[in-house]
Design an enzyme around this catalytic site. Structure first.
Site, short mmCIF file in Angstrom:
data_model
loop_
_atom_site.label_atom_id
_atom_site.label_comp_id
_atom_site.label_asym_id
_atom_site.label_seq_id
_atom_site.Cartn_x
_atom_site.Cartn_y
_atom_site.Cartn_z
N LYS A 27 25.41 28.25 85.67
CA LYS A 27 26.25 27.28 84.94
C LYS A 27 27.32 27.95 84.08
O LYS A 27 28.48 27.56 84.11
CB LYS A 27 25.31 26.43 84.09
CG LYS A 27 25.95 25.40 83.22
CD LYS A 27 24.90 24.43 82.70
CE LYS A 27 23.78 25.09 81.93
NZ LYS A 27 24.09 25.45 80.55
N ARG A 102 21.49 17.43 76.35
CA ARG A 102 20.25 17.96 76.94
C ARG A 102 19.24 16.88 77.23
O ARG A 102 18.20 17.16 77.82
CB ARG A 102 19.60 18.96 75.98
CG ARG A 102 20.36 20.22 75.93
CD ARG A 102 19.53 21.35 75.41
NE ARG A 102 20.39 22.53 75.40
CZ ARG A 102 20.02 23.73 75.08
NH1 ARG A 102 18.78 23.95 74.76
NH2 ARG A 102 20.86 24.72 75.09
N ARG A 141 15.99 40.22 86.25
CA ARG A 141 16.85 40.73 85.17
C ARG A 141 16.21 41.90 84.44
O ARG A 141 15.00 41.93 84.23
CB ARG A 141 17.02 39.64 84.10
CG ARG A 141 18.04 38.61 84.40
CD ARG A 141 18.12 37.74 83.16
NE ARG A 141 18.76 36.49 83.39
CZ ARG A 141 18.71 35.47 82.55
NH1 ARG A 141 18.04 35.56 81.43
NH2 ARG A 141 19.34 34.35 82.81
N ARG A 174 12.75 41.73 79.45
CA ARG A 174 12.45 40.94 78.26
C ARG A 174 11.21 40.09 78.50
O ARG A 174 11.04 39.55 79.59
CB ARG A 174 13.63 40.00 77.95
CG ARG A 174 14.67 40.63 77.08
CD ARG A 174 15.51 39.55 76.42
NE ARG A 174 16.39 38.94 77.39
CZ ARG A 174 17.72 38.96 77.32
NH1 ARG A 174 18.32 39.55 76.32
NH2 ARG A 174 18.45 38.36 78.21
N ARG A 185 9.31 27.46 80.41
CA ARG A 185 10.60 27.01 79.86
C ARG A 185 11.20 25.93 80.76
O ARG A 185 11.70 24.91 80.31
CB ARG A 185 11.55 28.20 79.75
CG ARG A 185 12.61 27.96 78.71
CD ARG A 185 13.65 29.04 78.53
NE ARG A 185 13.33 30.38 78.92
CZ ARG A 185 14.26 31.31 79.20
NH1 ARG A 185 15.52 31.02 79.11
NH2 ARG A 185 13.91 32.53 79.56
P1 AMP Z 1 21.08 28.07 73.80
O1 AMP Z 1 21.93 29.29 73.63
O2 AMP Z 1 21.69 27.05 74.71
O3 AMP Z 1 19.65 28.38 74.13
O4 AMP Z 1 21.04 27.34 72.36
C1 AMP Z 1 20.59 28.01 71.18
C2 AMP Z 1 20.16 26.99 70.12
O5 AMP Z 1 21.25 26.10 69.82
C3 AMP Z 1 19.02 26.06 70.56
O6 AMP Z 1 17.75 26.63 70.34
C4 AMP Z 1 19.24 24.85 69.66
O7 AMP Z 1 18.76 25.09 68.33
C5 AMP Z 1 20.76 24.78 69.60
N1 AMP Z 1 21.30 23.89 70.67
C6 AMP Z 1 21.96 24.25 71.80
N2 AMP Z 1 22.32 23.17 72.53
C7 AMP Z 1 21.87 22.09 71.85
C8 AMP Z 1 21.92 20.69 72.06
N3 AMP Z 1 22.49 20.14 73.15
N4 AMP Z 1 21.34 19.88 71.14
C9 AMP Z 1 20.77 20.38 70.06
N5 AMP Z 1 20.66 21.69 69.78
C10 AMP Z 1 21.21 22.55 70.66
#
Ligand code: AMP
Length: 227
Positions: A27, A102, A141, A174, A185
């Site tokens: 993505k 999400r 990875r 990791r 996940r």
């Molecule tokens: P990511 O890098 O996409 O894993 O996002 C890191 C953190 O950002 C997540 O653990 C959430 O705390 C916050 N986050 C990212 N996308 C969203 C979303 N659509 N809604 C709420 N929190 C988000």
């Protein structure tokens, strides 16, 4: 003379696109390619939140406790952040949303906020990859513990197996890239993601692309879907 069929005021039409896909679906790569070819910004929720945290903005302050706990940031904060980005001059021709919404609650809140401004999601692109393929992509990875460079056994191997090209450090796997952790996940991430896919399918704006194909073929499929 002005053309009466062309609105003279109101928001300029722009293309608000959304990319939907699980971890390792490609993505982020596709969002970057699309951002470059269409000349509109790629707005990735996680990156935006991390930047807000670094810069100590009001959104960053409000989001911090949730992010520290690894929880979703509440919808109102997340929507405010995206609407702020969509209000910037760089987004005057459109934007690509990534990592948001999400779940269906976020999708509905986003749709309502956009509708209040006379806008909507023009296209939602779902990069479809079977879960087991995602697990093996992530399992391949490895990362340099010193400079953070990420390699992949098949797609992007280092010149010497197990060694960082840049600084010669032995690469590590990791813990959160281990198959059992990735499966867990995905089990949490995929059902609400598929609800979002259905939501935009019902709205008539969904395009499904086959994410198992090579990167440039997926890019072409997306471009055809948007043409
Ligand atoms: P990511 O890098 O996409 O894993 O996002 C890191 C953190 O950002 C997540 O653990 C959430 O705390 C916050 N986050 C990212 N996308 C969203 C979303 N659509 N809604 C709420 N929190 C988000």
């Amino acid at each position: 003379m002005s053309d009466p069929t062309v609105p003279v005021s109101g928001p300029r039409p722009r293309q608000i696109l959304m990319l939907i896909g699980a971890v390792a679906s490609g993505k982020g790569t596709q969002a970057e390619a699309l951002s470059t070819s269409l000349g509109i910004p790629h707005l990735a929720s996680g990156d935006l939140f991390r930047a807000a945290l670094r810069e100590g903005t009001p959104v960053g302050e409000r989001a911090k406790t949730y992010m520290d706990r690894g929880e979703l940031v509440p919808d109102d904060i997340t929507i405010d952040m995206f609407m702020e980005e969509l209000g910037k001059p760089q987004a005057s021709r459109g934007a690509i949303l990534d990592g948001f919404p999400r779940n269906v609650a976020q999708a509905e809140a986003l749709d309502q906020t956009l509708a209040a401004r006379g806008e909507k999601i023009n296209a939602a692109i779902y990069i479809d990859v079977p879960s087991e393929e995602l697990v093996s992509r992530v399992a391949g990875r490895s990362v340099c513990p010193v400079d953070g460079t990420v390699y992949h056994d098949i797609f992007d191997p280092p010149a010497v197996a197990g060694i960082c090209d840049r600084d010669g450090t032995p690469l590590i796997k990791r813990d959160d890239d281990k198959p059992e952790v990735v499966r867990e996940r995905l089990a949490r991430q995929v059902p609400p993601m598929l609800d979002v896919v259905k939501h935009y399918d019902d709205a008539g704006v969904l395009h499904r692309v086959n994410g198992r194909k090579p990167i440039d073929e997926v890019t072409s499929e997306i471009r055809e879907a948007l043409a």
